[in-house]
Design an enzyme around this catalytic site. Structure first.
Site, PDB file in Angstrom:
ATOM      1  N   GLU A  21      -3.928   2.516  -7.088  1.00 33.65           N
ATOM      2  CA  GLU A  21      -4.302   3.596  -6.175  1.00 33.65           C
ATOM      3  C   GLU A  21      -3.426   4.808  -6.458  1.00 33.65           C
ATOM      4  O   GLU A  21      -2.284   4.871  -6.011  1.00 33.65           O
ATOM      5  CB  GLU A  21      -4.174   3.149  -4.718  1.00 33.65           C
ATOM      6  CG  GLU A  21      -2.950   2.278  -4.401  1.00 33.65           C
ATOM      7  CD  GLU A  21      -2.573   2.319  -2.936  1.00 33.65           C
ATOM      8  OE1 GLU A  21      -3.448   2.578  -2.113  1.00 33.65           O
ATOM      9  OE2 GLU A  21      -1.387   2.127  -2.634  1.00 33.65           O
TER      10      GLU A  21
ATOM     11  N   HIS B  90       0.846  -1.196   0.000  1.00 38.25           N
ATOM     12  CA  HIS B  90       0.000   0.000   0.000  1.00 38.25           C
ATOM     13  C   HIS B  90       0.881   1.246   0.000  1.00 38.25           C
ATOM     14  O   HIS B  90       1.941   1.284   0.625  1.00 38.25           O
ATOM     15  CB  HIS B  90      -0.923   0.000   1.220  1.00 38.25           C
ATOM     16  CG  HIS B  90      -1.978   1.052   1.169  1.00 38.25           C
ATOM     17  ND1 HIS B  90      -1.726   2.366   1.500  1.00 38.25           N
ATOM     18  CD2 HIS B  90      -3.282   1.005   0.795  1.00 38.25           C
ATOM     19  CE1 HIS B  90      -2.834   3.072   1.346  1.00 38.25           C
ATOM     20  NE2 HIS B  90      -3.794   2.268   0.918  1.00 38.25           N
TER      21      HIS B  90
END
EC number: 5.3.1.1
Length: 251
Positions: free
Chosen positions: A167, A95
């Site tokens: 993302e 992430h």
């Protein structure tokens, strides 16, 4: 036909009490039958969520796991084998907050991906560019490097049992969202990079969009041909909003 997936990343949010309230809200949701749904609470609450959602068609995942698959002397880390034992089915890998704030390198991300997969977890590989990289026209280059590091280390076949989440870092927690066309361009490039190695793997892998996903924008994003669902941040802390996003994926 790829089955849509909506995964809620709760990040570093929650108390025992607030998680109990969120579980109650999630249990009351009417979810579309054709969509896979999962939530990723902080490690502290995984057992509470697994037990609280028992019998509900919502999977539970983790936000991070160790570079080593099995338990041992690695203070402060959680082994993927421990996550599997606790009832997790998937785990976020790489992430952007961990890459940027905690300095996780592509090499570390690849090791975490492999360790998670070896324990039966589905790794959700997160890739994406910063605002500066997008403004410099380097979006596809950055994403290709992040994806390529795992392909080079583990082979494209590893993605037959994985998920990729795009993302854009500039859209996370900012309220900004990539336009459907911007997101689709990157998703198409990711699938093309995988297809250059193995067309069947590329055809089957689910690609999620993550970056301030809201119910209002979800349907248009999920309508793009290479967007197979969403990695939802803040909106997943509201059961009704999260449910609306899940229904958008089913439409």
């Amino acid at each position: 036909m790829r089955r849509p997936l909506v995964a809620g990343n709760w990040k570093m949010h929650g108390t025992h009490s607030s998680v109990a309230d969120l579980i109650k809200g999630l249990r009351q949701l009417a979810l579309p039958s054709g969509v896979d749904v999962a939530v990723m609470p902080p490690c502290l609450f995984i057992s509470q969520v697994v037990q609280g959602l028992a019998g509900k068609a919502i999977g539970v995942g983790a936000q991070n796991s160790a570079v080593e698959p099995m338990q041992g002397a690695l203070t402060g880390e959680i082994a993927p084998s421990q996550l599997a034992d606790a009832g997790c089915g998937m785990v976020l890998v790489g992430h952007s907050e961990r890459r940027l704030i905690l300095g996780e390198s592509d090499e570390v991300v690849s090791r975490k991906f492999a360790a998670a997969q070896s324990c039966g977890l589905v790794p959700v590989l997160c890739v994406g560019e910063t605002r500066a990289e997008r403004e410099a026209g380097k979006t596809l280059e950055v994403v290709a490097r992040q994806l390529g590091s795992v392909i080079d280390e583990l082979g494209v076949g590893a993605f037959a049992r994985a998920v990729v989440a795009y993302e854009p870092v500039w859209a996370i927690g900012t309220g900004l969202t990539a336009s459907p066309a911007q997101a689709q361009e990157v998703h198409a490039a990711i699938r093309a990079q995988l297809a250059a190695e193995n067309a069947e793997v590329a055809k089957g892998v689910r690609l999620l969009y993550g970056g301030s996903v809201k119910a209002a924008s979800a349907a248009e994003l999920f309508g793009m041909p290479d967007i197979d669902g969403g990695l939802v941040g803040g909106a997943s802390l509201n059961a009704d909003e999260f449910g609306a996003i899940c229904r958008a994926a089913g439409s």
